[in-house]
Design a protein around this motif. Sequence first.
Motif, PDB file in Angstrom:
ATOM      1  N   THR A 164       0.879  -1.013  -0.044  1.00 37.95           N
ATOM      2  CA  THR A 164       0.175  -0.146   0.052  1.00 37.95           C
ATOM      3  C   THR A 164       0.766   1.241   0.004  1.00 37.95           C
ATOM      4  N   GLY A 165       2.016   1.300   0.649  1.00 38.01           N
ATOM      5  CA  GLY A 165       3.034   2.360   0.757  1.00 38.01           C
ATOM      6  C   GLY A 165       3.391   2.443  -0.804  1.00 38.01           C
ATOM      7  N   VAL A 166       3.815   1.553  -1.620  1.00 37.24           N
ATOM      8  CA  VAL A 166       4.241   1.470  -2.770  1.00 37.24           C
ATOM      9  C   VAL A 166       3.426   1.959  -3.607  1.00 37.24           C
ATOM     10  N   TYR A 167       2.015   1.385  -3.600  1.00 38.22           N
ATOM     11  CA  TYR A 167       0.969   2.020  -4.405  1.00 38.22           C
ATOM     12  C   TYR A 167       0.698   3.591  -4.125  1.00 38.22           C
ATOM     13  N   SER A 168       0.988   3.968  -3.069  1.00 40.56           N
ATOM     14  CA  SER A 168       0.832   5.609  -2.545  1.00 40.56           C
ATOM     15  C   SER A 168       1.990   6.445  -3.570  1.00 40.56           C
ATOM     16  N   LEU A 169       3.328   5.588  -3.516  1.00 34.95           N
ATOM     17  CA  LEU A 169       4.257   6.472  -4.158  1.00 34.95           C
ATOM     18  C   LEU A 169       4.070   6.275  -5.756  1.00 34.95           C
ATOM     19  N   ILE A 170       3.598   5.277  -6.063  1.00 30.32           N
ATOM     20  CA  ILE A 170       3.375   5.232  -7.682  1.00 30.32           C
ATOM     21  C   ILE A 170       2.289   6.252  -8.055  1.00 30.32           C
ATOM     22  N   ALA A 171       1.147   6.284  -7.133  1.00 31.54           N
ATOM     23  CA  ALA A 171       0.058   7.449  -7.441  1.00 31.54           C
ATOM     24  C   ALA A 171       0.719   8.657  -7.263  1.00 31.54           C
TER      25      ALA A 171
ATOM     26  N   ALA B  28       3.773   9.736  -8.093  1.00 32.00           N
ATOM     27  CA  ALA B  28       4.332   9.883  -9.361  1.00 32.00           C
ATOM     28  C   ALA B  28       3.590  10.059 -10.360  1.00 32.00           C
ATOM     29  N   TRP B  29       2.324   9.412 -10.356  1.00 31.87           N
ATOM     30  CA  TRP B  29       1.309   9.828 -11.287  1.00 31.87           C
ATOM     31  C   TRP B  29       0.678  11.226 -11.213  1.00 31.87           C
ATOM     32  N   PHE B  30       0.668  11.506  -9.964  1.00 24.80           N
ATOM     33  CA  PHE B  30       0.139  12.945  -9.747  1.00 24.80           C
ATOM     34  C   PHE B  30       1.285  14.150 -10.571  1.00 24.80           C
ATOM     35  N   VAL B  31       2.309  13.733 -10.104  1.00 28.65           N
ATOM     36  CA  VAL B  31       3.428  14.654 -10.939  1.00 28.65           C
ATOM     37  C   VAL B  31       3.244  14.558 -12.197  1.00 28.65           C
ATOM     38  N   SER B  32       3.258  13.442 -12.884  1.00 27.79           N
ATOM     39  CA  SER B  32       2.931  13.288 -14.252  1.00 27.79           C
ATOM     40  C   SER B  32       1.804  14.313 -15.017  1.00 27.79           C
ATOM     41  N   LEU B  33       0.767  14.177 -14.138  1.00 25.58           N
ATOM     42  CA  LEU B  33      -0.467  14.965 -14.428  1.00 25.58           C
ATOM     43  C   LEU B  33      -0.398  16.594 -14.045  1.00 25.58           C
ATOM     44  N   GLY B  34       0.842  17.043 -13.487  1.00 27.67           N
ATOM     45  CA  GLY B  34       0.986  18.238 -13.143  1.00 27.67           C
ATOM     46  C   GLY B  34       0.549  18.750 -11.843  1.00 27.67           C
TER      47      GLY B  34
ATOM     48  N   ALA C  63       0.757  15.563  -5.164  1.00 28.93           N
ATOM     49  CA  ALA C  63       1.699  14.593  -5.174  1.00 28.93           C
ATOM     50  C   ALA C  63       2.413  14.493  -3.884  1.00 28.93           C
ATOM     51  N   ILE C  64       2.912  15.605  -3.543  1.00 27.57           N
ATOM     52  CA  ILE C  64       3.451  15.567  -2.025  1.00 27.57           C
ATOM     53  C   ILE C  64       2.740  15.402  -1.050  1.00 27.57           C
ATOM     54  N   THR C  65       1.438  15.759  -1.037  1.00 22.98           N
ATOM     55  CA  THR C  65       0.523  15.154   0.078  1.00 22.98           C
ATOM     56  C   THR C  65       0.107  13.827  -0.064  1.00 22.98           C
ATOM     57  N   GLU C  66       0.226  13.442  -1.182  1.00 21.58           N
ATOM     58  CA  GLU C  66       0.055  11.729  -1.176  1.00 21.58           C
ATOM     59  C   GLU C  66       1.215  11.005  -0.814  1.00 21.58           C
ATOM     60  N   ALA C  67       2.418  11.430  -1.195  1.00 21.18           N
ATOM     61  CA  ALA C  67       3.806  11.098  -0.567  1.00 21.18           C
ATOM     62  C   ALA C  67       3.802  11.023   0.679  1.00 21.18           C
ATOM     63  N   ALA C  68       3.483  12.120   1.230  1.00 21.56           N
ATOM     64  CA  ALA C  68       3.694  12.342   2.656  1.00 21.56           C
ATOM     65  C   ALA C  68       2.551  11.506   3.529  1.00 21.56           C
ATOM     66  N   VAL C  69       1.516  11.686   3.203  1.00 23.36           N
ATOM     67  CA  VAL C  69       0.325  10.992   3.932  1.00 23.36           C
ATOM     68  C   VAL C  69       0.010   9.568   3.634  1.00 23.36           C
TER      69      VAL C  69
END
Length: 188
Positions: A38-45, A47-53, A58-64
């Motif tokens: 689930t942590g890996v899932y959040s990190l990939i999500a 990365a996807w948010f960064v790709s979407l701009g 993305a920072i909030t998803e990575a932190a939380v």
Amino acid sequence: MTGGDITQYFDYLFMIMLLFIGLTIIRLQNLFAVVMLTGVYSLIAAAWFVSLGAADVAITEAAVGAGISTVLLLAAMLLTAREAKPTTAFRHWAALVVMAAAGVAVFYALGDLPVYGAADTPANTGPGMAYIERTPSEINIPNVVTAVLASYRGFDTMGEVFVVFAAGVGVALLLNLSGAGRREEDGE
């Protein structure tokens, strides 16, 4: 092939990775592996948010999502068994159907996204351009993203900061449940 087309392929790649990790999580019985995935899932999500701009998301998803949630789940796992109890086949199939339906819906919607960086998208023609034009005269802050987050969306940003702070305090309190660091009250 333009730059926008390449990012769309990355979007599809991220979605496939998220789908694969979701399917793997459903099949696992080891709770530690589930928490790590689930942590890996959040990190990939993220990365996807960064790709979407959406760097702030993305920072909030990575932190939380990857940080605080993983620590919280690991701490909660200390209070329970390491292996999940066997479940019925119906629950696995029901979860698979729900996840597949959500995945199909997201893949269907992904085709409607505009090409990344296109000048005729709503974000680049509506409020986005208004912020770029008004920021120097209204706020006099050179960084438009900072101006939007700190001034125009100040209350929203403050709410996000409170949520991250509350999650951090909750994790700190949960990690202190074992009694480590407490003074012995009997000795006083």
